[in-house]
Scaffold this motif. Structure first.
Motif, PDB file in Angstrom:
ATOM      1  N   ASN A  13       0.828  -1.208   0.000  1.00 45.69           N
ATOM      2  CA  ASN A  13       0.000   0.000   0.000  1.00 45.69           C
ATOM      3  C   ASN A  13       0.859   1.252   0.000  1.00 45.69           C
ATOM      4  OD1 ASN A  13      -2.443  -1.235  -0.139  1.00 45.69           O
ATOM      5  ND2 ASN A  13      -2.915  -1.067   2.020  1.00 45.69           N
ATOM      6  N   GLN A  31     -11.978   6.243  -1.804  1.00 50.05           N
ATOM      7  CA  GLN A  31     -12.296   4.819  -1.650  1.00 50.05           C
ATOM      8  C   GLN A  31     -12.126   4.394  -0.192  1.00 50.05           C
ATOM      9  OE1 GLN A  31     -13.515   3.074  -4.270  1.00 50.05           O
ATOM     10  NE2 GLN A  31     -13.988   1.486  -2.792  1.00 50.05           N
ATOM     11  N   LYS A  32     -11.038   4.809   0.417  1.00 49.43           N
ATOM     12  CA  LYS A  32     -10.770   4.455   1.815  1.00 49.43           C
ATOM     13  C   LYS A  32     -11.800   5.106   2.732  1.00 49.43           C
ATOM     14  CE  LYS A  32      -8.361   2.735   5.208  1.00 49.43           C
ATOM     15  NZ  LYS A  32      -8.762   1.407   5.640  1.00 49.43           N
ATOM     16  N   ASN A  36     -14.188   3.165   5.261  1.00 47.92           N
ATOM     17  CA  ASN A  36     -14.212   3.415   6.703  1.00 47.92           C
ATOM     18  C   ASN A  36     -15.645   3.619   7.202  1.00 47.92           C
ATOM     19  OD1 ASN A  36     -11.220   5.305   6.385  1.00 47.92           O
ATOM     20  ND2 ASN A  36     -11.364   3.379   7.463  1.00 47.92           N
ATOM     21  N   GLU A  55     -12.797   3.540  12.970  1.00 46.35           N
ATOM     22  CA  GLU A  55     -13.138   3.772  11.566  1.00 46.35           C
ATOM     23  C   GLU A  55     -13.612   5.204  11.333  1.00 46.35           C
ATOM     24  OE1 GLU A  55     -12.658   1.574   8.918  1.00 46.35           O
ATOM     25  OE2 GLU A  55     -11.574   0.473  10.463  1.00 46.35           O
ATOM     26  N   ASN A  58     -10.704   7.615  11.561  1.00 47.79           N
ATOM     27  CA  ASN A  58      -9.945   7.567  10.303  1.00 47.79           C
ATOM     28  C   ASN A  58     -10.681   8.310   9.188  1.00 47.79           C
ATOM     29  OD1 ASN A  58      -7.904   6.069  11.486  1.00 47.79           O
ATOM     30  ND2 ASN A  58      -8.708   4.103  10.794  1.00 47.79           N
TER      31      ASN A  58
END
Length: 132
Positions: A13, A31-32, A36, A55, A58
């Motif tokens: 990554n 996307q992340k 999350n 989550e 983040n």
């Protein structure tokens, strides 16, 4: 996941992010971010509040990065609108976290999806000129 495979995943990554263009990095962040929020939504239904908290923390951090990357000089009104949406989403994520509200998380996903879709639809030849 074993320690060795986790380390390899993290290196992959990191390598991918280092080779990505600014356009690709923003796409990866979206996307992340959506991942999350979806994971937090599932964590609420499973009453896994530690995972939910991690989550959503983040997700809020990613929104901060997206907001920090806005170029108000070149992006003008678009950047201002995105900044307002990002602020709204951060506030709503905090509310959803406090109230363990999966419906609020779904609402935020529905706000972010068109932004991600618009970003993903930028033609390849224009990606280097995109600035918000």
């Amino acid at each position: 996941m074993t320690h060795a495979s986790l380390k390899k995943y993290q290196q992959t990554n990191k390598s991918t992010a280092q080779q990505a263009s600014p356009y690709q990095l923003v796409a990866m962040l979206f996307q992340k971010l959506l991942g999350n929020i979806a994971t937090a939504k599932g964590a609420i239904s499973q009453k896994n509040y530690d995972l939910k908290g991690t989550e959503l923390s983040n997700a809020i951090a990613i929104i901060g990065v997206l907001e920090g990357s806005l170029d108000f000089k070149q992006g003008g009104e678009v950047s201002q609108n995105l900044a307002s949406l990002y602020k709204y989403c951060s506030e709503q994520l905090l509310t959803a976290s406090t109230n363990n509200d999966p419906d609020k998380l779904e609402e935020i996903i529905q706000v972010l999806l068109p932004i991600k879709s618009g970003w993903d639809s930028i033609p390849l030849e224009s990606q280097g000129r995109v600035s918000f």
